[in-house]
Scaffold this motif. Structure first.
Motif, short mmCIF file in Angstrom:
data_model
loop_
_atom_site.label_atom_id
_atom_site.label_comp_id
_atom_site.label_asym_id
_atom_site.label_seq_id
_atom_site.Cartn_x
_atom_site.Cartn_y
_atom_site.Cartn_z
N LYS A 1 1.14 -1.36 -0.21
CA LYS A 1 -0.04 -0.39 -0.04
C LYS A 1 0.73 1.44 -0.16
CE LYS A 1 -3.68 2.45 2.68
NZ LYS A 1 -4.50 2.21 3.82
N ASN A 2 2.43 1.32 0.57
CA ASN A 2 2.54 1.99 0.31
C ASN A 2 4.00 2.31 -0.21
OD1 ASN A 2 0.57 3.68 2.75
ND2 ASN A 2 1.85 2.11 4.45
N CYS A 3 4.09 2.18 -0.41
CA CYS A 3 5.24 1.46 -1.87
C CYS A 3 5.63 2.41 -2.76
CB CYS A 3 5.75 0.14 -1.79
SG CYS A 3 4.98 0.16 -3.60
N PRO A 4 6.30 3.40 -2.88
CA PRO A 4 6.30 4.51 -3.91
C PRO A 4 6.24 4.44 -5.46
CG PRO A 4 8.73 4.02 -3.08
CD PRO A 4 7.80 2.90 -2.47
N ASP A 5 5.60 4.21 -6.47
CA ASP A 5 6.20 4.02 -7.87
C ASP A 5 7.25 4.10 -7.96
OD1 ASP A 5 3.32 4.22 -7.71
OD2 ASP A 5 3.36 6.53 -8.87
#
Length: 279
Positions: free
Chosen positions: A208-212
């Motif tokens: 959910k929180n990983c960057p693109d």
């Protein structure tokens, strides 16, 4: 693999007993290799247990040209002790926990490799250590919080795991949470968390929180909005892209190749129109 004592569990687990002090059972080889050079192992041409052939060494992938007579593996392809040792060591160094033929990909048992490669006790021990290390990486292995035995989770979508060692010593089953490593509380099976306080979905939080991701390769440079961490569509293990090369990645656990962008496996992939002719 047969090199360590394992007990098949009834639900979502294989418990590998006493792996911290395990002494693998090895097949005792009575044959003594002859050598043409001090460092080269060679088959004894009079060995009645080997089937010799007059053809190229098909396991000599580096084209060294070993002097030993060629003998057939169980799959029907030829090898020499040195070429087989070198080839199998490369498989282990590349992260494999099993041995497959370089020609047909048929699996060989460790016992066959030990016999046909004329492995010394030192070589056999080194191979087994590397096999176990790779096995732990390839599959999910953790220590049971009850007895400290190594346990393999067989269902990546279920956090409730049964320890067969602990369960054998009690009336009911001992089930623990794969995430918080405490005795299981609440209904099962579940893929998010158990009812223990503080057990949270760290894996889902990562997704959910990983960057693109920012792709570096020219053919993927225009792709935006793709997370930098993906869950394998087959087994669920988390996978990252190296940002270069093509859109496909290989899952280290289940070996499936899939598109990092749309998560479709390579064999089922149909090119989305929004991606045009991107390879």
């Amino acid at each position: 693999m047969g090199s360590w004592n394992s007990t098949a569990a009834e639900t979502n687990t294989t418990t590998i007993q006493n792996t911290s002090t395990v002494t693998p059972t090895r097949t005792h080889i009575t044959r003594t290799p002859t050598t043409h050079a001090a460092e080269e192992k060679c088959y004894d041409p009079s060995d009645p247990d080997l089937e010799f052939v007059d053809r190229e060494d098909e396991m000599d992938v580096l084209c060294v040209g070993y002097k030993s007579p060629r003998a057939l593996m169980s799959c029907g392809h030829s090898a020499t002790p040195m070429s087989l040792t070198s080839y199998c060591r490369r498989l282990l160094e590349e992260g494999s926990s099993t041995f497959v033929c370089a020609v047909c990909d048929e699996k060989w048992s460790f016992q066959e490799v030990q016999k046909m490669a004329l492995l010394s006790p030192q070589e056999a021990g080194d191979f087994e250590k590397m096999m176990w290390k790779n096995y732990q990486k390839e599959f999910e292995v953790k220590s049971c919080p009850g007895c400290k035995s190594s346990v393999l989770r067989t269902n990546p979508n279920d956090l409730s795991v049964k320890c067969s060692v602990c369960s054998a010593g009690r009336d009911g089953s001992f089930i623990f949470c794969w995430q918080c490593l405490r005795e299981w509380r609440g209904p099962a099976p579940r893929a998010d968390c158990c009812d223990n306080e503080g057990c949270n979905t760290t894996r889902l939080d990562t997704l959910k929180n990983c960057p693109d991701i920012v792709f570096q390769s020219k053919q993927l440079a225009k792709i935006t909005g793709c997370p930098s961490v993906r869950a394998c569509p087959t087994c669920g293990v988390l996978v990252e892209h190296n940002t270069s090369g093509c859109k496909y990645v290989d899952c280290d656990r289940c070996k499936v190749k899939f598109c990092f962008i749309c998560l479709k496996s390579e064999k089922n992939y149909k090119l989305p129109s929004l991606l045009g002719d991107m390879p």
